[in-house]
Design a protein around this motif. Structure first.
Motif, PDB file in Angstrom:
ATOM      1  N   SER A 145       0.857  -1.190   0.000  1.00 59.25           N
ATOM      2  CA  SER A 145       0.000   0.000   0.000  1.00 59.25           C
ATOM      3  C   SER A 145       0.889   1.235   0.000  1.00 59.25           C
ATOM      4  O   SER A 145       2.093   1.144   0.209  1.00 59.25           O
ATOM      5  N   GLY A 146       0.279   2.362  -0.218  1.00 57.26           N
ATOM      6  CA  GLY A 146       1.042   3.611  -0.204  1.00 57.26           C
ATOM      7  C   GLY A 146       0.133   4.813  -0.207  1.00 57.26           C
ATOM      8  O   GLY A 146      -1.057   4.714  -0.509  1.00 57.26           O
ATOM      9  N   SER A 147       0.693   5.944   0.155  1.00 57.76           N
ATOM     10  CA  SER A 147      -0.015   7.215   0.104  1.00 57.76           C
ATOM     11  C   SER A 147       1.002   8.312  -0.166  1.00 57.76           C
ATOM     12  O   SER A 147       2.209   8.087  -0.040  1.00 57.76           O
ATOM     13  N   MET A 148       0.505   9.471  -0.541  1.00 54.91           N
ATOM     14  CA  MET A 148       1.400  10.580  -0.843  1.00 54.91           C
ATOM     15  C   MET A 148       0.849  11.856  -0.223  1.00 54.91           C
ATOM     16  O   MET A 148      -0.360  12.071  -0.195  1.00 54.91           O
ATOM     17  N   ALA A 149       1.753  12.669   0.262  1.00 60.96           N
ATOM     18  CA  ALA A 149       1.405  13.993   0.757  1.00 60.96           C
ATOM     19  C   ALA A 149       2.444  14.957   0.213  1.00 60.96           C
ATOM     20  O   ALA A 149       3.609  14.605   0.062  1.00 60.96           O
ATOM     21  N   THR A 150       2.013  16.159  -0.121  1.00 59.72           N
ATOM     22  CA  THR A 150       2.943  17.170  -0.600  1.00 59.72           C
ATOM     23  C   THR A 150       2.969  18.326   0.388  1.00 59.72           C
ATOM     24  O   THR A 150       2.037  18.513   1.173  1.00 59.72           O
ATOM     25  N   GLY A 151       4.026  19.089   0.358  1.00 59.83           N
ATOM     26  CA  GLY A 151       4.156  20.234   1.239  1.00 59.83           C
ATOM     27  C   GLY A 151       5.243  21.157   0.733  1.00 59.83           C
ATOM     28  O   GLY A 151       5.938  20.854  -0.235  1.00 59.83           O
ATOM     29  N   SER A 152       5.377  22.274   1.401  1.00 64.90           N
ATOM     30  CA  SER A 152       6.390  23.269   1.063  1.00 64.90           C
ATOM     31  C   SER A 152       7.220  23.559   2.300  1.00 64.90           C
ATOM     32  O   SER A 152       6.670  23.721   3.395  1.00 64.90           O
ATOM     33  N   VAL A 153       8.521  23.646   2.116  1.00 70.87           N
ATOM     34  CA  VAL A 153       9.405  23.996   3.222  1.00 70.87           C
ATOM     35  C   VAL A 153       9.173  25.468   3.541  1.00 70.87           C
ATOM     36  O   VAL A 153       9.278  26.327   2.668  1.00 70.87           O
ATOM     37  N   LEU A 154       8.852  25.738   4.783  1.00 70.82           N
ATOM     38  CA  LEU A 154       8.649  27.120   5.219  1.00 70.82           C
ATOM     39  C   LEU A 154       9.923  27.706   5.805  1.00 70.82           C
ATOM     40  O   LEU A 154      10.231  28.872   5.591  1.00 70.82           O
ATOM     41  N   THR A 155      10.644  26.894   6.561  1.00 74.36           N
ATOM     42  CA  THR A 155      11.864  27.344   7.218  1.00 74.36           C
ATOM     43  C   THR A 155      12.814  26.168   7.350  1.00 74.36           C
ATOM     44  O   THR A 155      12.387  25.042   7.562  1.00 74.36           O
ATOM     45  N   HIS A 156      14.089  26.434   7.237  1.00 78.59           N
ATOM     46  CA  HIS A 156      15.108  25.417   7.463  1.00 78.59           C
ATOM     47  C   HIS A 156      16.080  25.960   8.502  1.00 78.59           C
ATOM     48  O   HIS A 156      16.643  27.037   8.328  1.00 78.59           O
ATOM     49  N   LEU A 157      16.238  25.229   9.584  1.00 81.22           N
ATOM     50  CA  LEU A 157      17.205  25.587  10.620  1.00 81.22           C
ATOM     51  C   LEU A 157      18.341  24.579  10.570  1.00 81.22           C
ATOM     52  O   LEU A 157      18.117  23.384  10.782  1.00 81.22           O
ATOM     53  N   ALA A 158      19.534  25.031  10.281  1.00 81.55           N
ATOM     54  CA  ALA A 158      20.687  24.133  10.199  1.00 81.55           C
ATOM     55  C   ALA A 158      21.095  23.690  11.596  1.00 81.55           C
ATOM     56  O   ALA A 158      21.131  24.496  12.531  1.00 81.55           O
ATOM     57  N   GLY A 159      21.391  22.409  11.748  1.00 82.03           N
ATOM     58  CA  GLY A 159      21.856  21.866  13.020  1.00 82.03           C
ATOM     59  C   GLY A 159      23.344  22.095  13.200  1.00 82.03           C
ATOM     60  O   GLY A 159      24.072  22.346  12.237  1.00 82.03           O
ATOM     61  N   ALA A 160      23.799  21.998  14.431  1.00 90.28           N
ATOM     62  CA  ALA A 160      25.200  22.260  14.754  1.00 90.28           C
ATOM     63  C   ALA A 160      26.146  21.368  13.944  1.00 90.28           C
ATOM     64  O   ALA A 160      27.222  21.812  13.527  1.00 90.28           O
ATOM     65  N   ALA A 161      25.763  20.124  13.687  1.00 89.71           N
ATOM     66  CA  ALA A 161      26.638  19.207  12.954  1.00 89.71           C
ATOM     67  C   ALA A 161      26.767  19.578  11.485  1.00 89.71           C
ATOM     68  O   ALA A 161      27.677  19.104  10.808  1.00 89.71           O
ATOM     69  N   SER A 162      25.881  20.416  10.970  1.00 88.03           N
ATOM     70  CA  SER A 162      25.951  20.785   9.554  1.00 88.03           C
ATOM     71  C   SER A 162      26.679  22.103   9.332  1.00 88.03           C
ATOM     72  O   SER A 162      26.913  22.497   8.194  1.00 88.03           O
ATOM     73  N   LEU A 163      27.055  22.774  10.393  1.00 85.64           N
ATOM     74  CA  LEU A 163      27.747  24.065  10.256  1.00 85.64           C
ATOM     75  C   LEU A 163      29.224  23.834   9.955  1.00 85.64           C
ATOM     76  O   LEU A 163      29.835  22.897  10.465  1.00 85.64           O
TER      77      LEU A 163
END
Length: 101
Positions: A77-95
């Motif tokens: 089975s499966g389903s789909m949902a779509t959305g839009s990124v409103l905000t992205h906060l970078a984590g400490a490990a990605s800096l």
């Protein structure tokens, strides 16, 4: 997406093998395959696109139909949902790490 139990490895291999049908589309920014820790036959696929219009165009393309044909026998089975990124906060490990010196 729920996969027929016992076919998880086959699904993962197939998804990787045919992934370029999605990622080679000029409007695709990338894809991620995530397996549930709680339900091993359940997967989440995140696909990032330049815009929804080009994603919808891809959905009706021959390229997408071929992709679906390869995965369909493995799906329970499966389903789909779509959305839009409103905000992205970078984590400490990605800096970036400052250079020593």
């Amino acid at each position: 997406m729920r996969i027929h139990p016992g076919r998880e490895a086959e699904f993962e291999q197939t998804w990787l093998r045919i992934g370029d049908a999605v990622t080679s589309h000029p409007a695709n920014l990338g894809q991620w395959l995530i397996r549930s820790e709680d339900e091993p036959s359940t997967y989440f696929i995140t696909s990032d696109w330049v815009d929804e219009a080009q994603f919808r165009e891809f959905e009706t393309s021959e390229r997408h139909l071929e992709h679906r044909k390869a995965l369909h026998p493995l799906r329970a089975s499966g389903s789909m949902a779509t959305g839009s990124v409103l905000t992205h906060l970078a984590g400490a490990a990605s800096l970036p790490v400052p250079a020593a010196g």
